[in-house]
Design a protein around this motif. Sequence first.
Motif, PDB file in Angstrom:
ATOM      1  N   ILE A 140      55.348  35.283  52.140  1.00  0.00           N
ATOM      2  CA  ILE A 140      56.476  36.240  51.698  1.00  0.00           C
ATOM      3  C   ILE A 140      56.232  37.582  51.929  1.00  0.00           C
ATOM      4  N   ASN A 141      56.633  38.129  52.711  1.00  0.00           N
ATOM      5  CA  ASN A 141      56.306  39.568  53.512  1.00  0.00           C
ATOM      6  C   ASN A 141      57.099  40.626  52.869  1.00  0.00           C
ATOM      7  N   GLU A 142      56.528  41.421  52.135  1.00  0.00           N
ATOM      8  CA  GLU A 142      57.155  42.602  51.456  1.00  0.00           C
ATOM      9  C   GLU A 142      56.851  43.733  52.223  1.00  0.00           C
ATOM     10  N   ASP A 143      57.344  44.747  51.499  1.00  0.00           N
ATOM     11  CA  ASP A 143      57.368  46.203  52.151  1.00  0.00           C
ATOM     12  C   ASP A 143      57.507  47.495  51.291  1.00  0.00           C
ATOM     13  N   ILE A 144      56.937  47.343  50.491  1.00  0.00           N
ATOM     14  CA  ILE A 144      56.858  48.199  49.271  1.00  0.00           C
ATOM     15  C   ILE A 144      56.373  49.893  49.715  1.00  0.00           C
ATOM     16  N   VAL A 145      56.752  50.919  49.009  1.00  0.00           N
ATOM     17  CA  VAL A 145      56.336  52.410  49.411  1.00  0.00           C
ATOM     18  C   VAL A 145      56.015  52.684  47.896  1.00  0.00           C
ATOM     19  N   LEU A 190      48.432  55.118  45.415  1.00  0.00           N
ATOM     20  CA  LEU A 190      48.078  53.837  46.103  1.00  0.00           C
ATOM     21  C   LEU A 190      46.998  53.159  45.555  1.00  0.00           C
ATOM     22  N   VAL A 191      45.912  53.992  44.777  1.00  0.00           N
ATOM     23  CA  VAL A 191      44.908  53.247  44.248  1.00  0.00           C
ATOM     24  C   VAL A 191      45.140  52.447  43.108  1.00  0.00           C
ATOM     25  N   GLU A 192      46.412  52.940  42.353  1.00  0.00           N
ATOM     26  CA  GLU A 192      46.859  52.061  41.419  1.00  0.00           C
ATOM     27  C   GLU A 192      47.514  50.811  41.729  1.00  0.00           C
ATOM     28  N   MET A 193      48.367  50.988  42.664  1.00  0.00           N
ATOM     29  CA  MET A 193      49.194  49.842  43.200  1.00  0.00           C
ATOM     30  C   MET A 193      47.902  48.701  43.845  1.00  0.00           C
ATOM     31  N   PHE A 194      46.703  49.398  44.667  1.00  0.00           N
ATOM     32  CA  PHE A 194      45.948  47.975  44.763  1.00  0.00           C
ATOM     33  C   PHE A 194      45.298  47.466  43.751  1.00  0.00           C
ATOM     34  N   ALA A 195      44.977  48.178  42.766  1.00  0.00           N
ATOM     35  CA  ALA A 195      44.278  47.609  41.558  1.00  0.00           C
ATOM     36  C   ALA A 195      45.232  46.729  40.908  1.00  0.00           C
ATOM     37  N   PHE A 196      46.451  47.097  40.859  1.00  0.00           N
ATOM     38  CA  PHE A 196      47.517  46.073  40.291  1.00  0.00           C
ATOM     39  C   PHE A 196      47.761  44.990  41.175  1.00  0.00           C
ATOM     40  N   LEU A 197      47.678  45.019  42.553  1.00  0.00           N
ATOM     41  CA  LEU A 197      47.867  43.717  43.542  1.00  0.00           C
ATOM     42  C   LEU A 197      46.579  42.812  43.348  1.00  0.00           C
ATOM     43  N   ALA A 198      45.567  43.373  42.983  1.00  0.00           N
ATOM     44  CA  ALA A 198      44.240  42.672  42.877  1.00  0.00           C
ATOM     45  C   ALA A 198      44.285  41.706  41.564  1.00  0.00           C
ATOM     46  N   GLY A 199      44.584  42.496  40.406  1.00  0.00           N
ATOM     47  CA  GLY A 199      44.903  41.803  39.286  1.00  0.00           C
ATOM     48  C   GLY A 199      45.957  40.923  39.406  1.00  0.00           C
ATOM     49  N   LEU A 200      47.116  41.215  40.100  1.00  0.00           N
ATOM     50  CA  LEU A 200      48.286  40.262  40.328  1.00  0.00           C
ATOM     51  C   LEU A 200      47.757  38.835  40.800  1.00  0.00           C
ATOM     52  N   ALA A 201      47.068  38.921  41.958  1.00  0.00           N
ATOM     53  CA  ALA A 201      46.518  37.881  42.712  1.00  0.00           C
ATOM     54  C   ALA A 201      45.935  37.112  41.841  1.00  0.00           C
ATOM     55  N   GLU A 202      45.049  37.571  41.007  1.00  0.00           N
ATOM     56  CA  GLU A 202      43.974  36.778  39.989  1.00  0.00           C
ATOM     57  C   GLU A 202      44.839  36.090  38.980  1.00  0.00           C
ATOM     58  N   ARG A 203      45.775  36.994  38.220  1.00  0.00           N
ATOM     59  CA  ARG A 203      46.556  36.346  37.423  1.00  0.00           C
ATOM     60  C   ARG A 203      47.322  35.349  37.582  1.00  0.00           C
ATOM     61  N   LYS A 204      48.108  35.371  38.980  1.00  0.00           N
ATOM     62  CA  LYS A 204      49.147  34.362  39.251  1.00  0.00           C
ATOM     63  C   LYS A 204      48.284  33.135  40.457  1.00  0.00           C
ATOM     64  N   GLU A 228      57.161  41.230  40.018  1.00  0.00           N
ATOM     65  CA  GLU A 228      56.351  42.090  39.404  1.00  0.00           C
ATOM     66  C   GLU A 228      55.884  43.167  40.363  1.00  0.00           C
ATOM     67  N   VAL A 229      55.617  43.103  41.719  1.00  0.00           N
ATOM     68  CA  VAL A 229      55.436  43.810  42.367  1.00  0.00           C
ATOM     69  C   VAL A 229      56.481  45.018  42.733  1.00  0.00           C
ATOM     70  N   PHE A 230      57.766  44.575  42.700  1.00  0.00           N
ATOM     71  CA  PHE A 230      58.997  45.397  42.944  1.00  0.00           C
ATOM     72  C   PHE A 230      58.928  46.212  41.482  1.00  0.00           C
ATOM     73  N   ARG A 231      58.700  45.566  40.291  1.00  0.00           N
ATOM     74  CA  ARG A 231      58.987  46.458  39.262  1.00  0.00           C
ATOM     75  C   ARG A 231      57.881  47.413  39.263  1.00  0.00           C
ATOM     76  N   LYS A 232      56.759  47.146  39.342  1.00  0.00           N
ATOM     77  CA  LYS A 232      55.499  47.950  39.435  1.00  0.00           C
ATOM     78  C   LYS A 232      55.815  49.213  40.408  1.00  0.00           C
ATOM     79  N   THR A 233      56.299  48.789  41.668  1.00  0.00           N
ATOM     80  CA  THR A 233      56.570  49.750  42.790  1.00  0.00           C
ATOM     81  C   THR A 233      57.514  50.782  41.958  1.00  0.00           C
ATOM     82  N   VAL A 234      58.834  50.403  41.624  1.00  0.00           N
ATOM     83  CA  VAL A 234      59.773  51.387  40.921  1.00  0.00           C
ATOM     84  C   VAL A 234      59.073  52.149  39.793  1.00  0.00           C
TER      85      VAL A 234
END
Lengths: 463, 463
Positions: free
Chosen positions: A335-340, A346-360, A398-404
């Motif tokens: 699933i290819n997403e395209d957030i900005v 960015l630092v916060e987003m990457f930390a979130f993505l790492a945590g999300l991958a683990e959690r899910k 979750e990625v979208f919510r965090k992005t917004v």
Amino acid sequence: MNEKAISALREVFGERLKTSLEDRICYSYDATMKEFLPDAVAFPLTAEEVRRTVLLANEHRFPVVPRGAGSGFSGGSLPVRGGIVLSTERMDRILSIDTQNLVAVVEPGVVTETLKEEAKKRGLFYPPDPASLKFCTIGGNLAECAGGMCAVKYGVTRDYVLGLEAVLGTGEIVRTGVYTVKGVVGYDLTRMLVGSEGTLGIITKATLRLVPFPESVATLLAFFRASEPGARAVAGMVEARITPCALELMDRTAIDCVRKVVDLPVPDGTGCALLIEVDGPESSVSREADRVEEACRRYGAIEVRRASEASGRETLWTLRRSISQAIRQVNPVKINEDIVVPRSRLVEMFAFLAGLAERKNLKIVNFGHAGDGNIHVNVMISGTDEEERRRADEAVEEVFRKTVELGGTISGEHGVGISKAPYLEMEVGPLGVSVMKRLKKCFDPNGILNPGKIFLEEPAVRA
Amino acid sequence: MNEKAISALREVFGERLKTSLEDRICYSYDATMKEFLPDAVAFPLTAEEVRRTVLLANEHRFPVVPRGAGSGFSGGSLPVRGGIVLSTERMDRILSIDTQNLVAVVEPGVVTETLKEEAKKRGLFYPPDPASLKFCTIGGNLAECAGGMCAVKYGVTRDYVLGLEAVLGTGEIVRTGVYTVKGVVGYDLTRMLVGSEGTLGIITKATLRLVPFPESVATLLAFFRASEPGARAVAGMVEARITPCALELMDRTAIDCVRKVVDLPVPDGTGCALLIEVDGPESSVSREADRVEEACRRYGAIEVRRASEASGRETLWTLRRSISQAIRQVNPVKINEDIVVPRSRLVEMFAFLAGLAERKNLKIVNFGHAGDGNIHVNVMISGTDEEERRRADEAVEEVFRKTVELGGTISGEHGVGISKAPYLEMEVGPLGVSVMKRLKKCFDPNGILNPGKIFLEEPAVRA
């Protein structure tokens, strides 16, 4: 679509109307890998043929779906409600490249790379560079407002459009905009059409702005131990007023993917890489490259490689350029997403993505145009495990919510199409949706243009 | 406006609603020097107050005319049908300048120069620079899509808007766009509002993009015998891929005007001057300046002066900066136009203008942003001679026809307002007008927002 409609279309297109299953299958999918069979496919040569199609569609109420090369990642060219696909691939002429005024006039089916190369031959630069530039078309780029690597310095497709010819949902052929750098006469119909994903009008001609081709380029590849220092270096460069013409980030999972497929020398302990390019007058490029290198080292780069000759630069690009294909080889379903997000987040987003991958318990590969905060988040799935699919869908939401929440946007360059339609309201709010629907109604009162896109529910025209 | 409407407005604004003749006169004119008396003037502080005004306007059917500093040249802020003027001058806060993401968030009443200076203090650059920047406001700049000198390199106001908050004609408060460099979620409502001259919505907040402040600048002033070689030099520079950040042309009549007022050393035989500025990294600026000088000499410059220090640069700018005031002193009444032609057609346009002045026995002063083909054509009249006025109006119409014939546009940066409304159809055609009117209807169904602008006839709301 009924027989009457088909035979009326045959009068417009003759042999250029295709209704065999084989032909229809060819135009049933795009880069989302989803499939929707159209009732017919036609290859218009002129705006007049497009107009006649749209008039018939209003009469017989069938969907008209414009299509470039079908390289989109959000489903913009999919005939989700059947109808006719209008492939612009035969409207592929560059009508002029005006070297005196730095303007190109093109038909929508021109392949992006072709225009870039023809411009380059004349010392000119058409900057937009979506990853699919070797086969995607200007018409598709305009419809989705495509971006690319160099957007960080040069902006996106929108920034290079001076004027358009388009057939509205009413069948009217409008000519918008100007042939000059400036122009403020009436409402900006040009930019209303750009990025509207074929739902307001079908673009049949475009007047594009060119700029001088940069004199010189230098490329750097910097390796970091993890995404965090890499993302900090990106924010640091922006804050240091460095304006690279490419600033790409690849995280550990992306680098691992590539290394499974291509043999690449990467320093031990690498967990993130930045590909940075600077361009401009020869006299300033090497100094800019010095500043980039300095910034990377300040933020903890393990190693920085650098090249200004074509072959050396190509070698540095290998890692970045191999990602999409490598991902496809390693894990075909994603699933290819395209957030900005704002670059400072960015630092916060990457930390979130790492945590999300683990959690899910999911593999998430992240890379993209970090210089403008644009990350392609790829959730890798088997495609056969339903429970995994559910977790992946939850993760995307979750990625979208965090992005917004971080002040970002859920699509930087892929558009809404069908993939992000469920999340449109999350970003623009119910009022934004309502205003956009009014706009749609105004230009396509019967809803025949590319129905089922952008909005979840819509006055439904179905073939 | 009836008493009921006025007293309802008084509930919204209290002391900030003004209805005395004196107050109304202050807000009855703009830079066109035309006057239309509003029924009331109010000074909103919030989007909510603007919304309440718009709701009352829909209820009582009176015009709402947003106003920045009233510096516009096309009448955009004139209350031509009475009603209430909403002056945004007290919504003048810079809400944030985000140096990490290069973004500013401002209220509409911020003076353009204030934002430019606050950005500069932080090493950042907000490029748009309309001539009135010392007093005009961001809200007005957005409504008219203001340009300026540096548009040749940096683009216009439109190119620096990321997102907006605005009150539509329906009273809805929309938030459009993004806080990031990229974003393609739904229709481009942001750019639909930019340049719409307050006829679709009233802007109450703007998110603007900033860029790094250029490191170094060099200024050149080149003198030519006539407009023709000057215009050829402009086209020659564009074709030679030089991208100056200012490329201004003054013709013989403009130079004569200035010399009547300011004592300026100008070489004998001067009939045209070009003011050229290049910016960028220090290492490349002097080389770019060399290329500019070379091009000027190749096209017959009599003399080229050059400076890179602040005081020397200011001296070179004196000629260009003195024009508007000098014209006003020499000849108080002028018809000030704002055409753009493709840069390669400047030579032809100047020849046409010289012939026209002779044929119509009129003094026409031409200067402006030649680098983007944008010429301010000033037809000088006494203001008391009706027959002369008629000839001047005919001349203006001829200028517009020639402009469109050369592939140009009748307004580069001033907008349509009332001055160009009669010529809108000449440029965009009857269909263009019809599409724009539909758009207007969609966002302002009762026609209460700034009626009488852009379009000649319109569902008339009159106070």
